[in-house]
Motif scaffolding. Sequence first.
Motif, PDB file in Angstrom:
ATOM      1  N   PHE A 114       0.968  -1.163  -0.083  1.00  0.00           N
ATOM      2  CA  PHE A 114       0.118  -0.022   0.063  1.00  0.00           C
ATOM      3  C   PHE A 114       0.910   1.167   0.005  1.00  0.00           C
ATOM      4  CE2 PHE A 114      -3.038  -2.796   2.449  1.00  0.00           C
ATOM      5  CZ  PHE A 114      -4.332  -2.804   1.445  1.00  0.00           C
ATOM      6  N   GLY A 115       2.078   1.087  -0.350  1.00  0.00           N
ATOM      7  CA  GLY A 115       2.774   2.367  -0.381  1.00  0.00           C
ATOM      8  C   GLY A 115       2.320   3.545  -1.073  1.00  0.00           C
ATOM      9  N   PHE A 116       2.353   3.094  -2.419  1.00  0.00           N
ATOM     10  CA  PHE A 116       1.599   3.973  -3.284  1.00  0.00           C
ATOM     11  C   PHE A 116       0.262   4.715  -2.914  1.00  0.00           C
ATOM     12  CE2 PHE A 116      -1.277   5.398  -6.734  1.00  0.00           C
ATOM     13  CZ  PHE A 116      -0.466   5.938  -7.458  1.00  0.00           C
ATOM     14  N   ALA A 117      -0.409   3.709  -2.499  1.00  0.00           N
ATOM     15  CA  ALA A 117      -1.859   4.233  -1.920  1.00  0.00           C
ATOM     16  C   ALA A 117      -1.793   5.048  -0.930  1.00  0.00           C
ATOM     17  CB  ALA A 117      -2.668   2.795  -1.655  1.00  0.00           C
ATOM     18  N   GLN A 118      -0.907   4.852   0.100  1.00  0.00           N
ATOM     19  CA  GLN A 118      -0.687   5.857   1.015  1.00  0.00           C
ATOM     20  C   GLN A 118      -0.220   6.930   0.803  1.00  0.00           C
ATOM     21  OE1 GLN A 118      -1.677   6.004   4.486  1.00  0.00           O
ATOM     22  NE2 GLN A 118      -2.584   3.707   4.259  1.00  0.00           N
ATOM     23  N   ASP A 119       0.954   6.862   0.003  1.00  0.00           N
ATOM     24  CA  ASP A 119       1.547   8.365  -0.613  1.00  0.00           C
ATOM     25  C   ASP A 119       0.626   9.138  -1.200  1.00  0.00           C
ATOM     26  OD1 ASP A 119       3.780   7.504   1.106  1.00  0.00           O
ATOM     27  OD2 ASP A 119       4.944   6.946  -0.807  1.00  0.00           O
ATOM     28  N   TYR A 120      -0.199   8.626  -2.121  1.00  0.00           N
ATOM     29  CA  TYR A 120      -1.154   9.334  -2.838  1.00  0.00           C
ATOM     30  C   TYR A 120      -2.540   9.536  -2.461  1.00  0.00           C
ATOM     31  CZ  TYR A 120       2.372   9.807  -6.801  1.00  0.00           C
ATOM     32  OH  TYR A 120       3.473  10.130  -7.421  1.00  0.00           O
ATOM     33  N   GLY A 121      -2.546   9.085  -1.284  1.00  0.00           N
ATOM     34  CA  GLY A 121      -3.997   9.333  -0.597  1.00  0.00           C
ATOM     35  C   GLY A 121      -5.211   8.744  -1.256  1.00  0.00           C
ATOM     36  N   VAL A 122      -4.928   7.376  -1.752  1.00  0.00           N
ATOM     37  CA  VAL A 122      -5.984   6.730  -2.591  1.00  0.00           C
ATOM     38  C   VAL A 122      -6.428   5.563  -1.842  1.00  0.00           C
ATOM     39  CG1 VAL A 122      -5.260   7.971  -4.585  1.00  0.00           C
ATOM     40  CG2 VAL A 122      -4.341   5.849  -4.069  1.00  0.00           C
ATOM     41  N   LEU A 123      -6.409   5.092  -0.828  1.00  0.00           N
ATOM     42  CA  LEU A 123      -6.711   4.068  -0.333  1.00  0.00           C
ATOM     43  C   LEU A 123      -8.066   4.000   0.329  1.00  0.00           C
ATOM     44  CD1 LEU A 123      -5.783   1.187   0.700  1.00  0.00           C
ATOM     45  CD2 LEU A 123      -4.665   1.863   2.993  1.00  0.00           C
ATOM     46  N   LEU A 124      -8.775   3.245  -0.060  1.00  0.00           N
ATOM     47  CA  LEU A 124     -10.245   2.921   0.519  1.00  0.00           C
ATOM     48  C   LEU A 124      -9.943   2.106   1.573  1.00  0.00           C
ATOM     49  CD1 LEU A 124     -12.033   2.294  -2.721  1.00  0.00           C
ATOM     50  CD2 LEU A 124     -12.489   4.271  -1.375  1.00  0.00           C
ATOM     51  N   GLU A 125      -9.879   2.610   3.096  1.00  0.00           N
ATOM     52  CA  GLU A 125      -9.693   1.833   3.991  1.00  0.00           C
ATOM     53  C   GLU A 125     -10.160   0.709   4.362  1.00  0.00           C
ATOM     54  OE1 GLU A 125      -9.859   4.233   7.536  1.00  0.00           O
ATOM     55  OE2 GLU A 125      -8.224   5.534   6.976  1.00  0.00           O
ATOM     56  N   ASP A 126     -11.566   0.653   4.167  1.00  0.00           N
ATOM     57  CA  ASP A 126     -12.376  -0.531   4.641  1.00  0.00           C
ATOM     58  C   ASP A 126     -12.162  -1.696   3.789  1.00  0.00           C
ATOM     59  OD1 ASP A 126     -13.134   0.761   6.869  1.00  0.00           O
ATOM     60  OD2 ASP A 126     -15.051   1.563   6.340  1.00  0.00           O
ATOM     61  N   LEU A 127     -11.948  -1.271   2.087  1.00  0.00           N
ATOM     62  CA  LEU A 127     -11.964  -2.188   1.097  1.00  0.00           C
ATOM     63  C   LEU A 127     -10.567  -2.699   0.814  1.00  0.00           C
ATOM     64  CD1 LEU A 127     -14.585  -0.418  -1.088  1.00  0.00           C
ATOM     65  CD2 LEU A 127     -15.100  -2.317   0.473  1.00  0.00           C
ATOM     66  N   GLY A 128      -9.602  -2.221   1.344  1.00  0.00           N
ATOM     67  CA  GLY A 128      -8.096  -2.509   0.795  1.00  0.00           C
ATOM     68  C   GLY A 128      -7.914  -2.312  -0.599  1.00  0.00           C
ATOM     69  N   LEU A 129      -8.649  -1.296  -1.262  1.00  0.00           N
ATOM     70  CA  LEU A 129      -8.425  -1.039  -2.707  1.00  0.00           C
ATOM     71  C   LEU A 129      -8.111   0.401  -3.059  1.00  0.00           C
ATOM     72  CD1 LEU A 129     -11.909  -2.839  -3.879  1.00  0.00           C
ATOM     73  CD2 LEU A 129      -9.578  -3.804  -4.086  1.00  0.00           C
ATOM     74  N   LEU A 130      -7.955   0.567  -4.094  1.00  0.00           N
ATOM     75  CA  LEU A 130      -7.569   2.101  -4.460  1.00  0.00           C
ATOM     76  C   LEU A 130      -8.967   2.617  -4.824  1.00  0.00           C
ATOM     77  CD1 LEU A 130      -4.337   1.973  -6.630  1.00  0.00           C
ATOM     78  CD2 LEU A 130      -4.599   1.968  -3.945  1.00  0.00           C
ATOM     79  N   THR A 131      -9.179   4.159  -4.624  1.00  0.00           N
ATOM     80  CA  THR A 131     -10.191   4.698  -5.076  1.00  0.00           C
ATOM     81  C   THR A 131      -9.973   5.121  -6.287  1.00  0.00           C
ATOM     82  OG1 THR A 131     -11.967   6.171  -4.512  1.00  0.00           O
ATOM     83  CG2 THR A 131      -9.676   7.060  -4.451  1.00  0.00           C
ATOM     84  N   ARG A 132     -10.875   5.593  -7.108  1.00  0.00           N
ATOM     85  CA  ARG A 132     -10.776   5.858  -8.673  1.00  0.00           C
ATOM     86  C   ARG A 132     -10.398   7.313  -8.603  1.00  0.00           C
ATOM     87  NH1 ARG A 132     -12.470   3.119 -12.190  1.00  0.00           N
ATOM     88  NH2 ARG A 132     -13.985   2.317 -11.001  1.00  0.00           N
TER      89      ARG A 132
END
Length: 169
Positions: A114-132
């Motif tokens: 999740f490094g990219f997801a965290q750094d770009y603020g795109v992590l859907l916390e409850d789903l473990g997926l990236l947002t659009r």
Amino acid sequence: MNTPKITFNGLAVSLSGHTLQIGDKAPSFQLVGNSLEPVSSDRFAGRVLVISCVPSLDTPVCSLETRRFNQEAAALPGDVTILTVSRDLPFAQARWCAANGIKQVLTASDYRNFGFAQDYGVLLEDLGLLTRAVFIVDKQGIIRYIQFVPEVTQEPDYKEVLAEIQKVL
């Protein structure tokens, strides 16, 4: 830019990670390519980089979006790269790209940490997926455009993204 309000099938979901602003230096990243090779932000130095974040290529809207960007990429200058990032396993991304004739868009996975997801603020916390979301990074590595799609099950505003790419060229 405040943390965007995002829904998934009409239900509010929480995003996790840093909130980036237009004008920020794009965070460096290390993703995994379709053949398990590293895909690093350094690879795109001196290029315009369009980052399309999607939950999963194996879903209808993500599939439509990535195929649309693949079509649009053919008309863009050679110094523009479109990178689609999801948490799909690299094997699934490779299979999906082959089945859909994706040649103009590069796909990479953030499945490891999740490094990219965290750094770009795109992590859907409850789903473990990236947002659009879509980010445009200029040749100097500065974020020039950010679009968070308010409802994850809808497509981005392609016309706006394409117009913003032209402004960065």
